[in-house]
Design a protein around this motif. Structure first.
Motif, short mmCIF file in Angstrom:
data_model
loop_
_atom_site.label_atom_id
_atom_site.label_comp_id
_atom_site.label_asym_id
_atom_site.label_seq_id
_atom_site.Cartn_x
_atom_site.Cartn_y
_atom_site.Cartn_z
N HIS A 36 64.04 44.51 38.80
CA HIS A 36 62.98 44.68 39.80
C HIS A 36 62.30 46.04 39.68
CE1 HIS A 36 61.15 43.04 43.44
NE2 HIS A 36 61.19 44.25 43.96
N ARG A 37 63.10 47.08 39.49
CA ARG A 37 62.52 48.41 39.48
C ARG A 37 61.98 48.84 38.12
NH1 ARG A 37 65.92 52.39 37.38
NH2 ARG A 37 68.10 51.78 37.09
N SER A 38 62.34 48.10 37.07
CA SER A 38 61.90 48.50 35.73
C SER A 38 60.49 48.03 35.41
CB SER A 38 62.87 47.97 34.68
OG SER A 38 62.92 46.55 34.71
N LEU A 39 59.93 47.11 36.22
CA LEU A 39 58.59 46.61 35.98
C LEU A 39 57.57 47.51 36.67
CD1 LEU A 39 59.06 42.76 36.42
CD2 LEU A 39 58.77 44.03 34.29
N ARG A 40 56.68 48.09 35.90
CA ARG A 40 55.66 48.97 36.48
C ARG A 40 54.74 48.19 37.41
NH1 ARG A 40 52.02 52.06 32.24
NH2 ARG A 40 54.13 52.71 31.61
N SER A 41 54.45 46.94 37.06
CA SER A 41 53.54 46.13 37.87
C SER A 41 54.08 45.91 39.28
CB SER A 41 53.28 44.79 37.19
OG SER A 41 54.51 44.08 36.99
N THR A 42 55.41 45.87 39.41
CA THR A 42 56.01 45.67 40.72
C THR A 42 55.67 46.82 41.65
OG1 THR A 42 57.84 44.42 39.76
CG2 THR A 42 58.17 45.33 41.96
N TRP A 43 55.82 48.03 41.16
CA TRP A 43 55.54 49.20 42.00
C TRP A 43 54.06 49.39 42.23
CZ3 TRP A 43 59.59 50.20 44.54
CH2 TRP A 43 60.85 50.03 43.96
N ILE A 44 53.24 48.97 41.28
CA ILE A 44 51.79 49.01 41.50
C ILE A 44 51.42 48.05 42.63
CG2 ILE A 44 49.55 48.44 40.49
CD1 ILE A 44 50.61 49.42 37.81
N TYR A 46 53.43 46.99 45.08
CA TYR A 46 53.91 47.56 46.34
C TYR A 46 52.98 48.69 46.81
CZ TYR A 46 58.45 45.17 46.35
OH TYR A 46 59.45 44.23 46.42
#
Length: 286
Positions: A36-44, A46
């Protein structure tokens, strides 16, 4: 002198697998958190959602602040007593936006693996599929709850700070304030888990996103309180439950319902979504 070469007896594949320790649930949760935290798109996703939601709320409060002097004195006096300050703390548009975004993020947790084919690797490494999905549900629940609390808390603090410059702001200790913040925060994990369940069942990105929009956005707008069946059906949806919880000065309609029922809708949707996500992957092909 005769050399003795040590020999190793090869175990059959099934026997070797039987001697390997099974993955502990804590390890599965750690692995899913790493994904979950390794995907840059996830934090973008959020970050963009947080900025948009807080921006919606702050913009509404600032609009009231900038036009405060043009309002009649009786309207200004009733601003807090009528609960309008709490409506600015987390607006309906912001809630819809967060619900749509979080349902999409929750769906991508599993749909992303199906679309790239990495779900085969996941299930090959851990054949206990239900444990894998349960770990995903735990990670989604924790992360989105923290996200919801942060966004709802910042929105409340910022909007009330803006309104307080006109002596119209309220504090978290005022009646109804904490309920509005909590209901807005918990809307995030409820919608994210619903998206996870839809993704686990449908397994196709486009179809999952369309279904999420229908469930989160279209149905709450289509159903109204004009007829009994429509009111009852609408009361079962998370967004309509949120509307009931944030309506501090609730006036009974033709088919009224209480805050206990709205909290129950939150709980049922979260538990049902987790159960569907866990059960749907058992004995299904990738």
């Amino acid at each position: 002198m005769t050399s003795i070469t040590p020999t190793t007896t090869a175990l059959p594949t099934g026997e070797r697998a039987a001697h390997e320790p099974r993955a502990r649930f804590g390890d599965l949760v750690a692995a899913e958190w790493l994904k979950h935290r390794s995907l840059r798109s996830t934090w973008i996703a959020y970050g963009a959602t947080a900025l948009a939601v807080i921006g919606f709320n702050a913009g509404t409060a600032y609009d009231t602040y900038s036009h405060w002097t043009s309002q009649a004195s009786k309207d200004r006096a009733a601003f807090v007593s009528d609960g309008i300050a709490l409506q600015h703390a987390f607006t309906a548009n912001a809630a819809l936006l967060m619900a749509l975004a979080l349902s999409a993020i929750g769906a991508l947790v599993i749909v992303g693996e199906y679309s790239t084919g990495t779900v085969r690797t996941t299930f090959a490494a851990v054949p206990a599929r239900r444990s894998v999905m349960a770990a995903k549900a735990v990670v989604v629940t924790v992360v989105t709850t923290v996200f919801g609390m942060a966004v709802a808390g910042v929105s409340f603090a910022l909007t009330q700070a803006i309104l307080d410059r006109r002596d119209a702001g309220i504090s978290i200790g005022d009646p109804g304030s904490f309920r509005v913040v909590l209901a807005s925060a918990l809307l995030a994990p409820v919608c994210a888990l619903a998206g996870l369940a839809l993704g686990a069942v449908i397994r196709h990105t486009a179809s999952t996103m369309i279904t999420s929009v229908v469930v989160v956005l279209v149905l709450p707008l289509f159903l109204n309180d004009g007829r009994h069946w429509s009111a009852v059906a609408g009361h079962t949806l998370p967004y309509r439950a949120w509307l009931r919880l944030v309506d501090v000065n609730y006036s009974p309609a033709a088919f009224p319902w209480g805050t206990g029922g709205a909290w129950t809708v939150y709980a049922v949707w979260a538990c049902a979504a987790c159960a569907i996500a866990v059960v749907s992957v058992h004995r299904r092909d990738q």
